[in-house]
Design an enzyme around this catalytic site. Structure first.
Site, PDB file in Angstrom:
ATOM      1  CG  ASP A 231      -2.125   0.957   0.998  1.00 60.52           C
ATOM      2  OD1 ASP A 231      -2.067   1.779   0.057  1.00 60.52           O
ATOM      3  OD2 ASP A 231      -3.108   0.890   1.767  1.00 60.52           O
TER       4      ASP A 231
HETATM    5  C1  BGC Z   1      -4.882   3.450   0.043  1.00 59.70           C
HETATM    6  C2  BGC Z   1      -4.993   2.468  -1.101  1.00 59.70           C
HETATM    7  C3  BGC Z   1      -4.784   3.189  -2.400  1.00 59.70           C
HETATM    8  C4  BGC Z   1      -3.430   3.852  -2.382  1.00 59.70           C
HETATM    9  C5  BGC Z   1      -3.096   4.620  -3.644  1.00 59.70           C
HETATM   10  C6  BGC Z   1      -3.614   4.287  -0.012  1.00 59.70           C
HETATM   11  O1  BGC Z   1      -3.711   5.331   0.885  1.00 59.70           O
HETATM   12  O2  BGC Z   1      -4.925   2.756   1.258  1.00 59.70           O
HETATM   13  O3  BGC Z   1      -6.239   1.844  -1.077  1.00 59.70           O
HETATM   14  O4  BGC Z   1      -4.904   2.304  -3.475  1.00 59.70           O
HETATM   15  O5  BGC Z   1      -3.393   4.789  -1.302  1.00 59.70           O
HETATM   16  O6  BGC Z   1      -3.864   5.764  -3.748  1.00 59.70           O
END
Ligand code: BGC
Length: 756
Positions: A231
């Site tokens: 993530d």
């Molecule tokens: C989120 C993800 C997301 C990623 C990219 C993170 O803060 O938890 O779900 O895909 O950012 O934006």
């Protein structure tokens, strides 16, 4: 195109290989032009494209291209419709092709442990079977277009509070049966090109550097073939992560972690083979996309219509006391800002820049007699006297009032959790005041997670739209006026009060850890076990028509746990409108002292014309009956009689039939002085031997002549009590009660061990 990825890797320098394992920037992976490795882009998801230009971010702050916002997962899960999710995925995959996006981030299958999780709107369900099925279908749809998905957030990321550092303390059983199970099916059935590991720790280890999670379970047990991506910002120790099975770090670490990888290979703390394998997995997914490029055309209007259809098939009619569908000729007051400007998506990384939004007010005015009053504001939770007065007057002067209520953006979002389960106070007060003058009132809800409904008994209708995507206004109008027939059912329980929720005593923890004390008793598994009244149960939803269920048939009465069971029943549309019914199949285990009352193990959605009936067939296998045994480190089906239950919801069962399932597991039993007589008697391998031994023991050791018992003694010791005492008696008790010597006890245990 057959590509020799291994040969490409041989040509790469150590620095290039390390570089491949992190992003170039927020959304792009690095390229190596001299070797023909192209730069590819990924984008959020999951319910539409959030393709950003240079100024990227992971919180939806900067603008992205104009796109179509499909209904969010909290809504689509209520469709219980695999084909529909596949259709949505296919449309999104096509959009990705048109926009040259190699991977779209999502779907997200984290379990709704608490209604307070700020991101519940992005998640499917409190039930892992339903979540897994929906995710599989979504992935299959997207990937049918040659575009990858990223199943997220792996794993046990069920709150926003301190999501980047907090440790989710979960038993292995709850992890396997609830939290991991939602990921397991999509990995096995749909093989997502990537899996996104979560920010949090699990039982003390960061998901991003947990070899058990990322390698043992994900790859070795489930057979995952793609790459794991962090993530955004989830990397703690890059080298440990790589070793554990985290291939790609996102976004970029500015090169600093690439250097770490190079150093680690040079000083021998990281094997270059591990790095090569990670690069191979990343390149495989890149080339899979590049080799399946299509000249796709993206038709936003068409996808908007699809978004509307999906929402119409997902919304849940919670209450209808003869008020719906509305009659267009009757004067109706649409009350509430959300009638004009719906809330249809959540805040954060999934936030779509919608190219248009359908408002219920505008849609209804096309054919119905509708007046409008704003009723409340969303900037502040404050009663505005003038707005309330106007709303009350509009309601009084109309035949019906439809109040569009729900959670404002500030009440739920990625990044933080809700602090309570209520609607804004100003909206609850407005509903009560409108009800005082207009009993014919319907509430339409726009929310990403359940709300308490103190007015539920007073209103005549409730339509739960969840966060229904940019076409939600048009969908709501079609449902309210009966142009479509509601057919969604709740993918989560709506409790009366927040305090009823099983995680309540342990949510969101102290910031360092959060203890999942409720174990496997999540959602309806808990409410049903407690037989606790709930506002609306899991799997519940109404229609404008009615359905009858009959003729439940199982293709066998007894089976081994390795066999499959075919369950068939007949459903009939007994009303006067065409409609779709969701048939829910639950399995109830014989081991009720340690199991939920019932668990969803299959479902089907069937479309029926008035008077029409159809057979619905569902097949169960070992996992439908299995529980996770921490002792065996495996799935296990205890022998016994299981009930197959067909329900309209988890609380409304209509048909039931038993099946006897026989375990094929060879349980190696550890026998010592504390092994109980009961356990040995239940083990087919030791029972007859022990039976004989017991007789002998009584005759030779403790077998003093039976004295005539007085009536008082007979009353004091019942057969049941004798049996229970014997059942829980450890072998060593023969020493205390029957005068068995230590040597004889050892001999007995040895003989039993040989058998067991
Ligand atoms: C989120 C993800 C997301 C990623 C990219 C993170 O803060 O938890 O779900 O895909 O950012 O934006």
């Amino acid at each position: 195109m057959g590509r020799d990825i291994k040969a490409i890797i041989k040509e790469m320098t150590l620095e290039e290989k390390a570089g491949m394992c992190s992003g170039k920037d927020f959304w792009r992976l690095k390229s190596v032009e001299r070797l023909g490795i192209p730069e590819v882009m990924v984008s959020d998801g999951p319910h539409g494209l959030r393709k950003q230009a240079e100024t990227g971010d992971h919180l939806g702050i900067n603008d992205s291209i104009e796109a179509v916002c499909f209904p969010t997962a909290c809504a689509t899960a209520c469709s219980f419709d695999r084909e529909l999710l596949k259709e949505m995925g296919t449309a999104i995959g096509n959009e990705c092709q048109a926009e040259n996006l190699s991977v779209i981030l999502g779907p997200a299958v984290n379990i709704k442990r608490s209604p307070l999780c700020g991101r519940n709107f992005e998640y499917f369900s409190e039930d892992p079977y339903l979540a897994g099925q929906m995710a599989s279908a979504h992935i299959q749809g997207v990937q049918s277009q040659g575009v990858g998905t990223s199943l997220k957030h792996f794993a046990a990321n069920n709150q926003e509070y301190r999501r980047m550092t907090c440790s989710s303390e979960v038993s292995k059983q709850a992890l396997r049966e609830i939290y991991l199970a939602a990921f397991e099916t999509p990995v096995k059935e749909a093989q997502p090109k990537t899996v996104m590991c979560s920010y949090n720790k699990i039982n003390g280890t960061f998901a991003s550097e947990d070899p058990w999670l990322l390698t043992e379970v994900l790859r070795k047990e489930w057979g995952f073939e793609g790459y794991v991506v962090s993530d955004w910002g989830a990397v703690n120790d890059r080298v440990e992560g790589l070793k554990a099975g985290l291939e790609l770090e996102m976004p970029s670490s500015g090169g600093t972690n690439d250097k770490k990888i190079v150093e680690a290979v040079k000083n021998g703390t990281l094997s270059e083979d591990v790095l090569d394998r990670a690069v191979e997995r990343i390149l495989q997914v890149i080339f899979d996309f590049v080799d399946h490029r299509k000249n796709a055309v993206w038709d936003r209007e068409k996808d908007h219509s699809l978004a509307q259809k999906i929402e119409e098939e997902s919304a849940v009619l919670l209450k209808n006391e003869g008020i719906l569908p509305l009659c267009p000729e009757k004067k109706t007051a649409f009350i509430g800002l959300f009638a004009k400007k719906p809330r249809y998506q959540g805040g954060g990384s999934s936030h779509i820049h919608s190219y248009k939004v359908a408002s219920a007010l505008e849609e209804a005015r096309k054919f119905a007699d509708v007046v409008y009053a704003q009723g409340y504001d969303v900037k502040e939770d404050k009663r505005e006297d003038a707005l309330v007065k106007e709303a009350v007057e509009a309601a009084r002067g109309s035949d019906y009032a439809v109040i569009f209520a729900g959670l404002p953006d500030s009440f739920e979002s990625e990044g933080y959790d809700r602090s309570h389960m209520r609607l804004p106070d100003c909206q609850n007060a407005l509903i009560e005041e409108v009800l005082n003058v207009q009993p014919n009132t319907v509430v339409v809800l726009h929310n990403g997670s359940p709300v308490e409904m103190p007015w539920a008994d007073r209103v005549k209708g409730i339509l739960e739209m969840y966060l229904g995507g940019q076409a939600v206004g048009a969908a709501a109008v079609n449902l309210l006026y009966g142009h479509s027939n509601p057919c969604g059912k709740l993918a989560e329980t709506i409790p009366f009060h927040l305090e009823d929720n099983p995680s309540h005593l342990n949510f969101p923890g102290d910031g360092k850890t959060v203890h999942y004390q409720e174990g496997i008793y999540v959602g309806y598994r808990y409410y049903d076990k407690k037989n606790m009244p709930v506002r609306y149960p899991f799997g519940y939803g109404l229609s404008y028509t009615t359905f009858a269920y009959k003729n439940l048939r199982l293709d066998r009465e007894t089976m081994k746990d390795t066999d499959t069971l075919t369950v068939t029943l007949t459903v009939e549309n007994t009303g006067d409108r065409p409609g779709k019914e969701i048939v829910e199949l639950y399995v109830s285990s014989p081991n009720q002292s340690v199991r939920p009352v019932r668990e969803l193990k299959h479902f089907a959605k069937v479309f029926l014309q008035p008077g029409q009936e159809k057979d619905v067939t569902m097949t169960l296998d070992k996992r439908s009956f299995a529980q996770y045994s921490e002792e065996l480190h495996d799935w296990y089906v205890p022998t016994g009689v299981y009930q197959i239950q067909i329900g309209r919801s988890s609380r409304d069962l209509v048909l039931e039939a038993p099946v006897t399932v026989e375990s094929t597991a060879v349980l190696a039993m550890e026998i010592d002085a504390n092994t109980t007589v009961g356990d040995l008697m239940r083990n087919p391998k030791t029972s007859s031997f022990l039976q004989t031994q017991l007789k002998q023991i009584q005759e030779t050791l403790g077998g003093e002549e039976k004295k005539e018992e007085s009536d008082a003694a007979k009353e004091a010791v019942t057969d049941e009590m004798n049996q229970a005492m014997m059942d829980s008696m450890p072998l060593r008790a023969f020493r205390s009660f029957n005068g068995m010597t230590n040597e004889a006890l050892e001999e007995l245990m040895e003989a039993l061990r040989k058998l067991g």
